[in-house]
Every structure is written in structure tokens, then in C-alpha cells.
Design a protein around this motif. Structure first.
Motif, PDB file in Angstrom:
ATOM      1  N   MET A 132      -3.212   5.346  -7.679  1.00  0.00           N
ATOM      2  CA  MET A 132      -3.893   5.640  -6.420  1.00  0.00           C
ATOM      3  C   MET A 132      -5.220   4.909  -6.343  1.00  0.00           C
ATOM      4  O   MET A 132      -5.632   4.438  -5.266  1.00  0.00           O
ATOM      5  CB  MET A 132      -4.119   7.150  -6.317  1.00  0.00           C
ATOM      6  CG  MET A 132      -4.388   7.648  -4.914  1.00  0.00           C
ATOM      7  SD  MET A 132      -2.963   7.513  -3.820  1.00  0.00           S
ATOM      8  CE  MET A 132      -3.627   6.366  -2.606  1.00  0.00           C
ATOM      9  N   LEU A 179      -5.847   3.965   6.440  1.00  0.00           N
ATOM     10  CA  LEU A 179      -5.459   3.676   5.060  1.00  0.00           C
ATOM     11  C   LEU A 179      -6.661   3.724   4.121  1.00  0.00           C
ATOM     12  O   LEU A 179      -6.590   4.302   3.026  1.00  0.00           O
ATOM     13  CB  LEU A 179      -4.783   2.304   4.986  1.00  0.00           C
ATOM     14  CG  LEU A 179      -3.296   2.285   5.348  1.00  0.00           C
ATOM     15  CD1 LEU A 179      -2.824   0.857   5.611  1.00  0.00           C
ATOM     16  CD2 LEU A 179      -2.466   2.919   4.244  1.00  0.00           C
ATOM     17  N   TYR A 229      -0.049   3.411   7.447  1.00  0.00           N
ATOM     18  CA  TYR A 229       0.989   2.638   6.764  1.00  0.00           C
ATOM     19  C   TYR A 229       2.220   2.437   7.642  1.00  0.00           C
ATOM     20  O   TYR A 229       2.780   1.336   7.704  1.00  0.00           O
ATOM     21  CB  TYR A 229       1.332   3.380   5.470  1.00  0.00           C
ATOM     22  CG  TYR A 229       2.681   3.098   4.870  1.00  0.00           C
ATOM     23  CD1 TYR A 229       3.113   1.794   4.617  1.00  0.00           C
ATOM     24  CD2 TYR A 229       3.517   4.148   4.513  1.00  0.00           C
ATOM     25  CE1 TYR A 229       4.357   1.561   4.037  1.00  0.00           C
ATOM     26  CE2 TYR A 229       4.744   3.920   3.927  1.00  0.00           C
ATOM     27  CZ  TYR A 229       5.170   2.626   3.700  1.00  0.00           C
ATOM     28  OH  TYR A 229       6.387   2.396   3.124  1.00  0.00           O
ATOM     29  N   VAL A 277      -4.473   1.287  -5.376  1.00  0.00           N
ATOM     30  CA  VAL A 277      -4.156   1.176  -3.951  1.00  0.00           C
ATOM     31  C   VAL A 277      -5.439   1.258  -3.123  1.00  0.00           C
ATOM     32  O   VAL A 277      -5.619   0.513  -2.148  1.00  0.00           O
ATOM     33  CB  VAL A 277      -3.167   2.274  -3.517  1.00  0.00           C
ATOM     34  CG1 VAL A 277      -2.951   2.246  -2.009  1.00  0.00           C
ATOM     35  CG2 VAL A 277      -1.833   2.094  -4.233  1.00  0.00           C
ATOM     36  N   THR A 278      -6.317   2.164  -3.494  1.00  0.00           N
ATOM     37  CA  THR A 278      -7.588   2.300  -2.760  1.00  0.00           C
ATOM     38  C   THR A 278      -8.372   0.994  -2.791  1.00  0.00           C
ATOM     39  O   THR A 278      -8.894   0.537  -1.755  1.00  0.00           O
ATOM     40  CB  THR A 278      -8.426   3.441  -3.365  1.00  0.00           C
ATOM     41  OG1 THR A 278      -7.676   4.657  -3.326  1.00  0.00           O
ATOM     42  CG2 THR A 278      -9.723   3.621  -2.585  1.00  0.00           C
ATOM     43  N   MET A 280       1.082   4.243  -2.824  1.00  0.00           N
ATOM     44  CA  MET A 280       0.790   5.626  -2.452  1.00  0.00           C
ATOM     45  C   MET A 280       1.921   6.565  -2.849  1.00  0.00           C
ATOM     46  O   MET A 280       1.701   7.621  -3.460  1.00  0.00           O
ATOM     47  CB  MET A 280       0.571   5.720  -0.934  1.00  0.00           C
ATOM     48  CG  MET A 280      -0.737   5.148  -0.425  1.00  0.00           C
ATOM     49  SD  MET A 280      -0.682   4.798   1.374  1.00  0.00           S
ATOM     50  CE  MET A 280       0.157   6.236   2.018  1.00  0.00           C
ATOM     51  N   CYS A 323      -6.655   6.851   1.437  1.00  0.00           N
ATOM     52  CA  CYS A 323      -6.437   6.513   0.029  1.00  0.00           C
ATOM     53  C   CYS A 323      -7.616   6.935  -0.838  1.00  0.00           C
ATOM     54  O   CYS A 323      -7.435   7.415  -1.968  1.00  0.00           O
ATOM     55  CB  CYS A 323      -6.160   5.021  -0.124  1.00  0.00           C
ATOM     56  SG  CYS A 323      -4.537   4.508   0.493  1.00  0.00           S
ATOM     57  N   ALA A 334       0.832  -1.200   0.000  1.00  0.00           N
ATOM     58  CA  ALA A 334       0.000   0.000   0.000  1.00  0.00           C
ATOM     59  C   ALA A 334       0.868   1.252   0.000  1.00  0.00           C
ATOM     60  O   ALA A 334       0.615   2.204  -0.746  1.00  0.00           O
ATOM     61  CB  ALA A 334      -0.927  -0.005   1.217  1.00  0.00           C
ATOM     62  N   ALA A 350      -3.579   8.637   5.434  1.00  0.00           N
ATOM     63  CA  ALA A 350      -3.166   7.253   5.173  1.00  0.00           C
ATOM     64  C   ALA A 350      -1.780   6.924   5.718  1.00  0.00           C
ATOM     65  O   ALA A 350      -1.534   5.794   6.153  1.00  0.00           O
ATOM     66  CB  ALA A 350      -3.206   6.980   3.666  1.00  0.00           C
ATOM     67  N   LEU A 365      -3.315  11.583   1.680  1.00  0.00           N
ATOM     68  CA  LEU A 365      -2.070  10.895   2.015  1.00  0.00           C
ATOM     69  C   LEU A 365      -1.670  11.150   3.463  1.00  0.00           C
ATOM     70  O   LEU A 365      -1.086  10.281   4.115  1.00  0.00           O
ATOM     71  CB  LEU A 365      -0.953  11.344   1.063  1.00  0.00           C
ATOM     72  CG  LEU A 365      -1.140  10.918  -0.402  1.00  0.00           C
ATOM     73  CD1 LEU A 365       0.021  11.438  -1.253  1.00  0.00           C
ATOM     74  CD2 LEU A 365      -1.244   9.404  -0.533  1.00  0.00           C
TER      75      LEU A 365
END
Length: 402
Positions: free
Chosen positions: A384, A289, A330, A387-388, A229, A293, A225, A326, A323
């Protein structure tokens, strides 16, 4: 585990060191695009310089992460800040020679890569792992650790704001002025750490810090992840100056100020997220996260549309907020799953993962920008979105506790 209750942790001091290092870095960012054109370097050469720094982060982060537990935080930070100060002082000299025409072409490009890339990159690689390993070592519960990690992210946001303002304002006195200010800022950090930071007692050090594999099932979903990002961020971070100049039709002199406003928006978003939203939300790392995201993906979508200066700044603000929410998820999430002797290795692995994203992304984004200004933004937005979807669907992130 040693008794840490008798000595107050120096988290604010360590976080201050992070702030000063990133302040130096962020002060350069608003002027890097106009500086490259002033000294006659192509966009791809600036991308390659930043990629060289990222390669050094990847190559040295795990080394520094383990050394922060075996040598201690103070020796690592002193060495890193000393190298960073020297590298950026020499970078200012090289840029000055480039602006006068005394050094040009390949020689100037090589100096940029060696000083801003190799020298500063290897130094900055030591700072986040040191801070993250220290916070993981002195916090025992998830909420405290998330707050500590968000403090590191918050000062990076503050540094982005302050650096954007300082870089843009000082550039009004000439592009060389912020370049001279950067090593001064780093020198202040070096003196602060050398004088104020305590060395750990020998019994608190870990003689043989454990390595953590990037494929460790406890860590890899978070690393994946984070990689996505920061790769998405890397696709737009370097080209922001070019986007501003080309979309708004600005001169080189004006461009040194407006990208500062764009980075100010990103930094303000990160600070709002990590200084206010994250500490007050009480959200666990998986929730941070998922929410962050999704917000960042919306920001990338907005950035792809040319809505003028206000739309551009709004999109970057949204990306910064997303970000910023998130990132603590992370960085804090996997620390709750590993042993104390693995914290330095994990912190180095996170730093290397972040650096790896900037090996390819800056160079790729500047090359793609030469083909079409929209392409790198679309690529970053697509990453992105992936990742989401990943943090929404993967089982590791579908539980409240990491």
C-alpha cells in the motif's frame, strides 16, 4: 452514439444487482474461518478456494465485459446470477455434509474449490464489468461517471456491512444457516433482473466490442494502482478471522461474530467514503487515488500494531475509508480516456485486474500467517505504501483531470 435521452437509465437497478451479489459473498466472509475449522480444512485450503475464484475472475472478466456490450446487460446478468445461485446452493449442501462428517478431506476440499471457487467465481466476474460498462455508457461527464462508479462501490460497502451483520447473526443459529440464506439472496437478484431490467434495442449494442490492452498507455497506470490496492487488501481480507481469533483468544463460536464486526467496520468505512465523501468532494480521479491510498496506508500501519479489539477495528475502518475513496478514481479515471466501443473491454480488464490480485494474495497470506501472524499484514502495508508513492509521483496522477 444513440440517443439515450428518451429512456431513463436503470442505474439503480443495475447497482441493486451488484449489491445482492456482494451481499451473498459478504455474508459468507465472517464465517469462512470458523467454518474451515469446523469441517477440518486447513487455512491454506480456504486460501486456495478463494484463489480459485480469483483465477476464474481473471479468466472470464474480459469475456463478460465484451459480452455486456454485444449481448446486452440483461442476458449477462441473468446467466451470472443463475450460475451463482446454483453454485452457492450446492456449496451449502457440501458444507452441511462436511459438518456432519459425511464428506471430508480431499473430496470436501474439491467441492469447495469447484463450487465456491470455480462456479461462484466465474459468475461474480460478470457483475462488476456489466455495471461499470453500463454506467460508462449512460454518463457523459466526469462528475456523473465518478458518482455512478462510487455508487457501485458504496453498495459494495453496504453489502459488506449487511453481510457482516447477517453472517454473524445467522451464525448464532448455526454455521449452516447463513449458507442457506446466501442462495436465497442471489435468487432474489436473479428474479429482479429477469423481471425488471430492460434489454437494450439492437442498435445500442456493439457487435464487435474492442479489446483494451493492459499495456495501453491510457489505462495501465490506473490498472497498476488498482492491482496494488487490491493485492494489499487481499493480504488481510482472508486472515481477518484468524487475526481476531488469535489476538483476542476467542473460541470458534465467538469468532463467527467478531470478524463480522471487523468487516462491518471496513464496510462502514467504504460506505462513508463512497456514499458521502466522494460525491460531495468533487475530486477528480487522480485526487481520489492520491488521498485514498494515503489514508489506507495509515490504516495498514495501525493494523500492524496489536492495540486490542478497538485498535483492530479502527485500523480496518481506516483502510475501508481509504480504499473507498480511491476505488472510484481507479474505476472512473480510465473510462474518460477510451471510446464507447472500448468501455466493455476496459471494464472487463479492470475486473480481471482485481481478480488477479486475489489469485496469489489469499493463498500467500494464509501461508505467511502460518509462519508469523504479523508477516502478511506487513507485506500488505508495504504494498500500500508503494502504491501511495506511485500515485503521488506518476505524471498521470499529478494532473487534476485524468
Amino acid at each position: 452514439m444513440p440517443d439515450r435521452t428518451t429512456v431513463r437509465p436503470q442505474i439503480p437497478l443495475v447497482v441493486t444487482a451488484v449489491f445482492l451479489v456482494y451481499l451473498g459473498q459478504m455474508t459468507l466472509n465472517p464465517i469462512i474461518a470458523p467454518l474451515s475449522r469446523e469441517v477440518g480444512l486447513a487455512e491454506w485450503q480456504i486460501g486456495a478456494t478463494i484463489s480459485a475464484a480469483a483465477i476464474m475472475v481473471v479468466a472470464t472478466s474480459q469475456f463478460w465485459g465484451r459480452r455486456t456490450q454485444s449481448w446486452g446487460r440483461k442476458p449477462v446478468l441473468v446467466v451470472a446470477l443463475a450460475v451463482a445461485t446454483a453454485a452457492m446452493a450446492l456449496f451449502a449442501v457440501a458444507a452441511g455434509l462436511g459438518m456432519t462428517g459425511a464428506v471430508t478431506g480431499t473430496a470436501l476440499f474439491a467441492a469447495f474449490v469447484l463450487l465456491r471457487g470455480v462456479g461462484f467465481g466465474s459468475a461474480i466476474a460478470a457483475v462488476p464489468p456489466t455495471a461499470q460498462a453500463y454506467i460508462a455508457d449512460v454518463t457523459d461527464d466526469e462528475d456523473a461517471r465518478v458518482r455512478g462508479m462510487s455508487a457501485v462501490g458504496a453498495v459494495q460497502g453496504i453489502a459488506m456491512v449487511a453481510g457482516s451483520v447477517a453472517g454473524g447473526a445467522l451464525a448464532g443459529l448455526g454455521l449452516l444457516t447463513p449458507l442457506v440464506a446466501i442462495p436465497v439472496v442471489l435468487l432474489v437478484g436473479l428474479l429482479l433482473v429477469a423481471v425488471r431490467l430492460r434489454r437494450e434495442p439492437r442498435h445500442e449494442l456493439v457487435e464487435r466490442p474492442a479489446r483494451v490492452s493492459p499495456f495501453d498507455r491510457r489505462a495501465w497506470p490506473f490498472l497498476a494502482a488498482g492491482f496494488g490496492m487490491f493485492t494489499a487488501l487481499g493480504f488481510i481480507q482472508v486472515i481477518t478471522g484468524f487475526v481476531v481469533q488469535d489476538r483476542l483468544g476467542l473460541s470458534t463460536a465467538t469468532t463467527s461474530l467478531v470478524p463480522g464486526g471487523a468487516m462491518l467496520a471496513a464496510g462502514a468505512g467504504m460506505f462513508l467514503a463512497q456514499g458521502v465523501v466522494v460525491p460531495r468532494s468533487g475530486w477528480a480521479p487522480p485526487t481520489l487515488l492520491r488521498v485514498g491510498c494515503a489514508i489506507a496506508a495509515c490504516g495498514f500501519t495501525l493494523l500492524a500494531v496489536d492495540l486490542g479489539a478497538a485498535g483492530l477495528l479502527g485500523a480496518i475502518l481506516l483502510i475501508g475509508i481509504g480504499l473507498g475513496i480511491a476505488m472510484p478514481g481507479y474505476t472512473a479515471g480510465p473510462t474518460m480516456l477510451v471510446r464507447r466501443e472500448e468501455q466493455g473491454g476496459l471494464a472487463g480488464l479492470i475486473g480481471a485486474t482485481n481478480g488477479l490480485t486475489f489469485v496469489v494474495a489469499p493463498l500467500a497470506s494464509t501461508v505467511l500467517y502460518g509462519l508469523s501472524p504479523l508477516v502478511p499484514i506487513v507485506v500488505g502495508g508495504a504494498l500500500m505504501a508503494v502504491v501511495t508513492a506511485f500515485v503521488l509521483l506518476h505524471p498521470r496522477f499529478r494532473t487534476e483531470r485524468a
